[in-house]
Scaffold this motif. Structure first.
Motif, PDB file in Angstrom:
ATOM      1  N   VAL A 154       0.802  -0.999   0.098  1.00  0.00           N
ATOM      2  CA  VAL A 154      -0.414  -0.109  -0.138  1.00  0.00           C
ATOM      3  C   VAL A 154       0.893   0.837  -0.036  1.00  0.00           C
ATOM      4  N   SER A 155       0.534   2.320  -0.880  1.00  0.00           N
ATOM      5  CA  SER A 155       1.136   3.320  -0.939  1.00  0.00           C
ATOM      6  C   SER A 155       0.735   4.538  -0.464  1.00  0.00           C
ATOM      7  N   ASP A 156       1.384   5.860   0.191  1.00  0.00           N
ATOM      8  CA  ASP A 156       1.058   7.022   0.681  1.00  0.00           C
ATOM      9  C   ASP A 156      -0.019   7.353  -0.372  1.00  0.00           C
ATOM     10  N   PRO A 157      -0.316   8.062  -0.164  1.00  0.00           N
ATOM     11  CA  PRO A 157      -1.155   8.574  -1.228  1.00  0.00           C
ATOM     12  C   PRO A 157      -0.564  10.344  -1.931  1.00  0.00           C
ATOM     13  N   ASP A 158       0.697   9.756  -2.690  1.00  0.00           N
ATOM     14  CA  ASP A 158       2.358  10.460  -2.826  1.00  0.00           C
ATOM     15  C   ASP A 158       2.232  11.073  -4.081  1.00  0.00           C
ATOM     16  N   MET A 159       1.254   9.961  -5.444  1.00  0.00           N
ATOM     17  CA  MET A 159       1.649   9.761  -7.110  1.00  0.00           C
ATOM     18  C   MET A 159       0.719  11.322  -6.702  1.00  0.00           C
ATOM     19  N   ARG A 160       1.317  12.363  -8.036  1.00  0.00           N
ATOM     20  CA  ARG A 160       0.443  13.252  -9.122  1.00  0.00           C
ATOM     21  C   ARG A 160      -0.199  13.333  -9.894  1.00  0.00           C
ATOM     22  N   SER A 161       0.005  12.150 -10.569  1.00  0.00           N
ATOM     23  CA  SER A 161      -0.188  12.478 -11.860  1.00  0.00           C
ATOM     24  C   SER A 161       0.213  10.596 -12.993  1.00  0.00           C
ATOM     25  N   ALA A 162      -1.208  10.811 -13.390  1.00  0.00           N
ATOM     26  CA  ALA A 162      -0.750   8.277 -13.936  1.00  0.00           C
ATOM     27  C   ALA A 162       0.269   8.404 -14.200  1.00  0.00           C
ATOM     28  N   ALA A 163       0.662   9.404 -15.169  1.00  0.00           N
ATOM     29  CA  ALA A 163       3.013   8.923 -14.889  1.00  0.00           C
ATOM     30  C   ALA A 163       3.831   8.242 -13.635  1.00  0.00           C
ATOM     31  N   GLU A 164       3.158   9.385 -12.771  1.00  0.00           N
ATOM     32  CA  GLU A 164       4.180   8.617 -11.386  1.00  0.00           C
ATOM     33  C   GLU A 164       3.787   7.857 -11.369  1.00  0.00           C
ATOM     34  N   ALA A 165       2.202   7.737 -11.182  1.00  0.00           N
ATOM     35  CA  ALA A 165       1.481   6.066 -10.511  1.00  0.00           C
ATOM     36  C   ALA A 165       2.272   5.044 -11.111  1.00  0.00           C
ATOM     37  N   ALA A 166       2.221   4.861 -12.864  1.00  0.00           N
ATOM     38  CA  ALA A 166       2.703   3.471 -13.589  1.00  0.00           C
ATOM     39  C   ALA A 166       4.110   3.458 -13.347  1.00  0.00           C
ATOM     40  N   ALA A 167       4.784   4.718 -13.293  1.00  0.00           N
ATOM     41  CA  ALA A 167       6.773   4.103 -12.875  1.00  0.00           C
ATOM     42  C   ALA A 167       6.623   4.065 -11.663  1.00  0.00           C
ATOM     43  N   PHE A 168       5.520   4.368 -10.920  1.00  0.00           N
ATOM     44  CA  PHE A 168       6.180   3.355  -9.051  1.00  0.00           C
ATOM     45  C   PHE A 168       5.265   1.221  -9.494  1.00  0.00           C
ATOM     46  N   MET A 169       4.442   2.019 -10.426  1.00  0.00           N
ATOM     47  CA  MET A 169       4.583  -0.218 -10.155  1.00  0.00           C
ATOM     48  C   MET A 169       5.592  -0.848 -11.766  1.00  0.00           C
ATOM     49  N   ARG A 170       6.075   0.160 -12.039  1.00  0.00           N
ATOM     50  CA  ARG A 170       7.015  -0.494 -13.243  1.00  0.00           C
ATOM     51  C   ARG A 170       8.047  -0.540 -12.311  1.00  0.00           C
ATOM     52  N   GLU A 171       8.181   0.266 -11.189  1.00  0.00           N
ATOM     53  CA  GLU A 171       9.383  -0.004 -10.225  1.00  0.00           C
ATOM     54  C   GLU A 171       9.183  -1.065  -9.485  1.00  0.00           C
ATOM     55  N   VAL A 172       8.320  -1.236  -8.776  1.00  0.00           N
ATOM     56  CA  VAL A 172       7.954  -2.633  -7.667  1.00  0.00           C
ATOM     57  C   VAL A 172       7.735  -3.762  -8.188  1.00  0.00           C
ATOM     58  N   HIS A 173       7.258  -3.641  -9.632  1.00  0.00           N
ATOM     59  CA  HIS A 173       7.257  -5.214 -10.573  1.00  0.00           C
ATOM     60  C   HIS A 173       8.577  -5.249 -10.698  1.00  0.00           C
ATOM     61  N   ALA A 174       9.433  -4.822 -10.959  1.00  0.00           N
ATOM     62  CA  ALA A 174      11.103  -4.823 -11.179  1.00  0.00           C
ATOM     63  C   ALA A 174      11.393  -5.327 -10.239  1.00  0.00           C
ATOM     64  N   ILE A 175      11.181  -4.516  -8.818  1.00  0.00           N
ATOM     65  CA  ILE A 175      12.246  -5.156  -7.866  1.00  0.00           C
ATOM     66  C   ILE A 175      11.925  -6.185  -7.141  1.00  0.00           C
ATOM     67  N   LEU A 176      10.103  -6.837  -7.685  1.00  0.00           N
ATOM     68  CA  LEU A 176       9.698  -8.126  -6.453  1.00  0.00           C
ATOM     69  C   LEU A 176      10.258  -8.866  -8.027  1.00  0.00           C
ATOM     70  N   THR A 177      10.178  -8.740  -9.007  1.00  0.00           N
ATOM     71  CA  THR A 177      10.681  -9.975  -9.786  1.00  0.00           C
ATOM     72  C   THR A 177      12.243 -10.275  -9.935  1.00  0.00           C
ATOM     73  N   CYS A 178      12.552  -9.230  -9.945  1.00  0.00           N
ATOM     74  CA  CYS A 178      14.764  -9.067 -10.170  1.00  0.00           C
ATOM     75  C   CYS A 178      14.618 -10.131  -8.714  1.00  0.00           C
ATOM     76  N   MET A 179      13.702 -10.258  -7.693  1.00  0.00           N
ATOM     77  CA  MET A 179      14.333 -11.005  -6.133  1.00  0.00           C
ATOM     78  C   MET A 179      13.853 -12.013  -6.432  1.00  0.00           C
ATOM     79  N   ASP A 180      13.123 -12.544  -7.182  1.00  0.00           N
ATOM     80  CA  ASP A 180      11.796 -14.155  -7.672  1.00  0.00           C
ATOM     81  C   ASP A 180      10.997 -13.887  -5.630  1.00  0.00           C
ATOM     82  N   VAL A 181      10.730 -12.802  -6.053  1.00  0.00           N
ATOM     83  CA  VAL A 181       9.479 -12.450  -4.634  1.00  0.00           C
ATOM     84  C   VAL A 181       8.026 -12.852  -5.268  1.00  0.00           C
ATOM     85  N   THR A 182       7.903 -12.583  -6.634  1.00  0.00           N
ATOM     86  CA  THR A 182       6.950 -12.880  -7.386  1.00  0.00           C
ATOM     87  C   THR A 182       7.138 -13.190  -9.326  1.00  0.00           C
TER      88      THR A 182
END
Ligand code: ADP
Ligand code: MG
Ligand code: ZN
Length: 475
Positions: A154-182
């Motif tokens: 759960v993120s804080d309500p810190d994003m101010r644009s759709a682009a920031e939200a997509a970037a956040f989701m991408r970053e989380v996805h890259a981190i969790l897949t590179c660690m084989d968490v998911t």
């Protein structure tokens, strides 16, 4: 409306890469006929007792460390009560208070601008089953997915644009897949997110009423759904309509969000600690061990690819953010220390072949060592880039040694100065008029002579050598 800004918070669900489910030993993987991966625990039989999967705790804690969270020594599972046909127990088992991880942050980048997004919490929970509608006019329930292990970030309500939200989701996805968490497979629903969106006049501290868009399963849909939702809410305010707190769905064909139901609050779920599960207690040594296993994360890897290997920002991002591409690249660089040449070959040939044949880099017959070998023989001048390009599809599908291939097919560049000199002298002798014109100043004729030499050598002459030999002999 230009004076309004959007406020966005995401809830990301990732299926953990455990072999079994969160509270039983049923297989967690995709597949199996309907209801084949089901037991008395995950089908919600009264009296069946859950037992926590230790691996899930480890993966959740590792996700927490990677997202700069505090990992709690003590956390609890609660029952989140609601009724739905795909939820056989009548409740979801989820961590409410306290969750396993709290208070983290993640840095994202949009248009070269860095921004820090707070992470409120990460908790473990089990997934629900699946309703299959419309088979012979009936609705059927498949419980294979019921009970598989999830984390919710759960993120804080810190994003101010759709682009920031997509970037956040991408970053989380890259981190969790590179660690084989998911495994992060979005088509199978193993990585999805709910986007909470509200708007407010710029400069006002209080948040507006939010709508929550459920189950977005691609980066593009996150971006599109939020963009639509922001403009919808602005239009409501312009028209003097109230914005209601509600749950909405994104229709990706029409690219719009639709109201699904009014939003429930936490108290509607009657959370209470699950009496069948003891608290999750993690000792210090265990936490240290998990913390020490957090690998280099994609953003750091990208920096290293730029600083150490001299890749461009774009190439570095492309390579570092994909687990398979980055490990392939690093292995190739280990085999042949020519990172820029390897990056160029991967970009122009290798990744294209992979995607057109629908395989992932690690499945390719062309191993990283073979790609490294190809880079090496280009750098040594054994073959030209042109030849490398021509033979790439063959090498890719056979997986054979580039050097042997080139020797067998006699494709090696002629770089032997003696041999090339003969061809150069012959070309000049056979074309005396052009040679005379060149000497009179028509230096454009050089390319004519290069062509002649290439013809004599069946295109295998090393072009740089031919050029300098011709200039010398034509003087
Ligand atoms: P739930 O949606 O389960 O009720 P929360 O109320 O904690 O849970 O909020 C979940 C998400 O909504 C968080 O990511 C949070 O940042 C975000 N959020 C909360 N209020 C707003 C708001 N007014 N506008 C946009 N996002 C919000
Ligand atoms: Mg929510
Ligand atoms: Zn089970």
């Amino acid at each position: 409306m230009a004076n309004y800004e959007a406020v966005i918070g995401l809830e990301i669900h990732a299926q953990l890469s455990t072999e079994s489910k969160l509270f039983c030993t049923c297989p967690a993987g995709f597949g199996g006929g309907p209801n084949e991966h089901v037991c008395e625990v995950c089908s919600g039989m009264p009296g069946a007792l859950p037992r926590l999967n230790e691996k899930a705790v480890e993966l959740a804690a590792q996700a927490g460390y990677a997202l700069n969270c505090r990992v709690n020594d003590y956390s609890l599972f609660s029952r989140k009560n609601y009724f739905y046909p795909d939820l056989p127990g009548g409740y979801q088992t989820s961590q409410y208070d306290p969750p396993i991880c709290e208070r983290g942050h993640l840095d994202i980048e949009v248009d070269g601008q860095a921004k820090r997004i707070g992470i409120t919490r990460i908790h473990m929970e089990d997934d629900a089953g699946k309703c299959v509608h419309g088979q012979g006019g009936q609705s059927l329930v498949d419980l294979n997915r019921q009970g598989t292990a999830l984390i919710e970030i759960v993120s804080d309500p810190d994003m101010r644009s759709a682009a920031e939200a997509a970037a956040f989701m991408r970053e989380v996805h890259a981190i969790l897949t590179c660690m084989d968490v998911t495994d992060g497979n979005m088509e199978e629903g193993n990585f999805r997110c709910d986007a909470n969106v509200s708007i407010r006049p710029k400069g006002r501290a209080a948040f507006g009423t939010r709508a929550e868009i459920k189950n977005l399963n691609s980066f593009r849909n996150v971006q599109k759904a939020i963009e639509y939702e922001i403009s919808r809410q602005k239009a409501c305010i312009e028209d003097g309509d109230p914005i209601v707190q509600e749950t909405r769905l994104f229709d990706s064909a029409k690219q719009i969000t639709l109201s699904m139901r009014s939003k429930e609050d936490a108290h509607d779920y009657r959370y209470f600690p699950n009496p069948d599960l003891p608290p999750v207690i993690i000792d210090h040594a265990q936490k240290e061990a998990w913390f020490s296993r957090v690998p280099e994360l994609p953003s750091a890897r990208k920096r290293r690819f730029v600083d150490k290997f001299g890749l461009s920002e774009e190439d570095a991002a492309l390579f570092a953010y994909d687990k398979h591409i980055s490990s392939y690249f690093e292995e190739a660089v280990n085999a042949c220390n020519e990172p820029k040449r390897i990056a160029a070959l991967m970009n122009s040939e290798f990744l294209r072949e992979c995607s057109s044949s629908g395989i992932l880099p690690p499945q390719s017959k062309m191993t990283p060592a073979r790609l490294g070998e190809l880079a090496k023989i280009i750098d040594q001048g054994l073959i030209s880039l042109r030849t490398a390009h021509d033979i790439f599809p063959d090498l890719f599908s056979s997986g054979g040694s580039p050097e042997e291939y080139v020797r067998e097919k006699s494709l090696a560049q002629v770089s032997d100065a003696g041999e090339l000199e003969k061809a150069v002298l012959a070309a000049i002798e056979e074309n005396p008029a052009e040679a005379a014109a060149y000497k009179d100043g028509k230096t454009k004729l050089l390319s004519f002579f290069v062509g002649q030499v290439m013809r004599k050598t069946a295109g295998k002459a090393n072009p740089a050598l031919v050029n300098s030999l011709l200039q010398e002999k034509l003087k």
